[in-house]
Design a protein around this motif. Structure first.
Motif, PDB file in Angstrom:
ATOM      1  N   SER A 138     -15.463 -21.614  -4.385  1.00  0.00           N
ATOM      2  CA  SER A 138     -14.946 -20.782  -3.297  1.00  0.00           C
ATOM      3  C   SER A 138     -13.632 -21.360  -2.775  1.00  0.00           C
TER       4      SER A 138
ATOM      5  N   HIS B 135     -22.892 -26.606  -4.090  1.00  0.00           N
ATOM      6  CA  HIS B 135     -22.373 -25.346  -4.618  1.00  0.00           C
ATOM      7  C   HIS B 135     -23.549 -24.468  -5.028  1.00  0.00           C
TER       8      HIS B 135
ATOM      9  N   THR C 132     -10.851 -15.269   2.422  1.00  0.00           N
ATOM     10  CA  THR C 132     -11.157 -16.371   1.518  1.00  0.00           C
ATOM     11  C   THR C 132     -12.092 -15.899   0.411  1.00  0.00           C
ATOM     12  N   SER C 133     -11.840 -16.346  -0.800  1.00  0.00           N
ATOM     13  CA  SER C 133     -12.665 -15.984  -1.948  1.00  0.00           C
ATOM     14  C   SER C 133     -13.952 -16.801  -1.944  1.00  0.00           C
ATOM     15  N   ILE C 134     -15.090 -16.115  -2.058  1.00  0.00           N
ATOM     16  CA  ILE C 134     -16.406 -16.752  -2.022  1.00  0.00           C
ATOM     17  C   ILE C 134     -17.128 -16.507  -3.343  1.00  0.00           C
ATOM     18  N   GLU C 135     -17.609 -17.598  -3.950  1.00  0.00           N
ATOM     19  CA  GLU C 135     -18.340 -17.517  -5.210  1.00  0.00           C
ATOM     20  C   GLU C 135     -19.742 -16.956  -4.974  1.00  0.00           C
TER      21      GLU C 135
ATOM     22  N   GLU D 173     -19.915 -15.005   5.652  1.00  0.00           N
ATOM     23  CA  GLU D 173     -20.040 -15.195   4.206  1.00  0.00           C
ATOM     24  C   GLU D 173     -21.441 -14.823   3.727  1.00  0.00           C
TER      25      GLU D 173
ATOM     26  N   THR E   2     -16.896 -12.998  -7.466  1.00  0.00           N
ATOM     27  CA  THR E   2     -16.335 -13.496  -6.213  1.00  0.00           C
ATOM     28  C   THR E   2     -16.178 -12.330  -5.254  1.00  0.00           C
TER      29      THR E   2
ATOM     30  N   ILE F  35     -24.560 -18.287  -2.841  1.00  0.00           N
ATOM     31  CA  ILE F  35     -23.111 -18.396  -2.684  1.00  0.00           C
ATOM     32  C   ILE F  35     -22.716 -19.865  -2.626  1.00  0.00           C
ATOM     33  N   SER F  36     -21.446 -20.108  -2.911  1.00  0.00           N
ATOM     34  CA  SER F  36     -20.825 -21.376  -2.557  1.00  0.00           C
ATOM     35  C   SER F  36     -20.076 -21.141  -1.249  1.00  0.00           C
ATOM     36  N   TRP F  37     -20.437 -21.914  -0.228  1.00  0.00           N
ATOM     37  CA  TRP F  37     -19.747 -21.792   1.055  1.00  0.00           C
ATOM     38  C   TRP F  37     -18.242 -21.994   0.874  1.00  0.00           C
ATOM     39  N   ALA F  38     -17.445 -21.408   1.746  1.00  0.00           N
ATOM     40  CA  ALA F  38     -16.016 -21.701   1.764  1.00  0.00           C
ATOM     41  C   ALA F  38     -15.816 -23.205   1.860  1.00  0.00           C
TER      42      ALA F  38
END
Length: 307
Positions: free
Chosen positions: A96, A68, A44-47, A110, A38, A88-91
């Motif tokens: 995320s 996702h 904000t935490s983003i995967e 992001e 992450t 990535i997974s968007w916020a």
């Protein structure tokens, strides 16, 4: 994406929570696990998922609305021998975090934070972005407003309607996406593709559905922020089409309900004349689910054009 308000027919209910049988190519591909981490982007935490060696050319996959990063886990490994890949997974989606407000600027931040964290530029090449559906909107924004940072941008079944037919925004939908299902089996049975379409490759639907759910008190619910569309802003997309300033391509499913001839004609007329175009036969909107191997082959061809 998962959508409780989509077509009534269930894709996965007949399997009673068991995974549908999958072909050998699929099992072998998803067995190539990404590195998972992450990153913090604007609080904000983003995967972040990554494959391939650092130093190879960078490729960033960007998913659609309500989806996702694992929508790319059966596609990305095919490119890992030649590319450093990230997804990535968007916020507001996947694993995320959620935001109070979503915008083109936050989504672009992001994407470029993922470029840095995944070291997609270490090899000396600018990255290529591949955005499906909604993911094509931030991809387009980056191709227009941050073109100097991209080697190329590929929009995959990203529908931008003529102004007179453009979507005016979602109606209020109280409780949408917030229902808790007592069991994983019941939650899987509620998984739909949105917009609604048939799905022959149910093993892919099952793979995606299991990673679209999270366990909460009382059962299981969807991961995505149900209010995202009420807190989202984006510049005029038609205008952004005219501003594309890096190599670009448009892919779409030939059966896609979002890419009618009128829509394609409008988008092509707005885009620079050198934008590449590639329809995928026998595919609906969710091209990578409908025709994963044809999609992979088509994408390889587009990437070779920019080698």
């Amino acid at each position: 994406m998962a959508d409780d308000h989509a077509a009534p027919a269930s894709l996965l209910a007949p399997f009673d929570g068991a995974p549908p049988p999958a072909p050998a190519w699929f099992d072998a591909t998803v067995a190539i696990e990404p590195e998972r981490s992450t990153i913090e982007v604007l609080g904000t935490s983003i995967e972040l998922l990554t494959w391939g060696e650092v130093g190879k050319p960078g490729l960033l996959f960007l998913h659609g609305n309500g989806a996702h990063a694992d929508w790319w886990s059966f596609i990305a490994p095919y490119f890992a021998a030649d590319w450093r890949i990230a997804a990535i997974s968007w916020a507001g989606m996947g694993d995320s975090g959620w935001r109070e407000a979503y915008s083109a600027e936050t989504f672009a931040a992001e994407a470029f934070a993922a470029v840095e964290a995944a070291q997609l530029e270490v090899g000396g090449h600018k990255p290529i972005f591949v955005g499906h559906s909604f993911g094509g909107f931030p991809t387009l924004y980056c191709a227009a407003r941050h073109a100097e940072r991209l080697r190329g941008a590929i929009l995959v079944d990203t529908s931008i309607q003529p102004p007179e037919k453009r979507w005016k925004g979602p109606p209020p939908r109280s409780g949408f996406g917030t229902k808790v299902y007592p069991t994983l089996e019941e939650a899987l049975a509620r998984f739909r593709l949105a917009p609604p379409q048939a799905c022959e490759n149910l093993y892919i639907a099952d793979f995606i559905a299991r990673r679209s759910l999270k366990e909460v008190e009382g059962g299981w619910t969807w991961k995505f922020d149900p209010a995202i569309w009420q807190r989202f802003s984006m510049p005029d997309l038609g205008l952004l089409l005219t501003e594309i300033a890096c190599p670009a391509a448009l892919m779409w499913g030939e059966r896609s309900g979002l890419m009618h001839a009128e829509t394609l004609d409008y988008m092509v007329a707005q885009m620079p004349k050198d934008v590449l175009r590639l329809p995928i036969p026998d595919a609906d909107h969710h091209v990578m689910i409908d025709q994963p191997l044809a999609f992979t082959a088509g994408l390889r061809g587009l990437l070779a054009a920019w080698a």
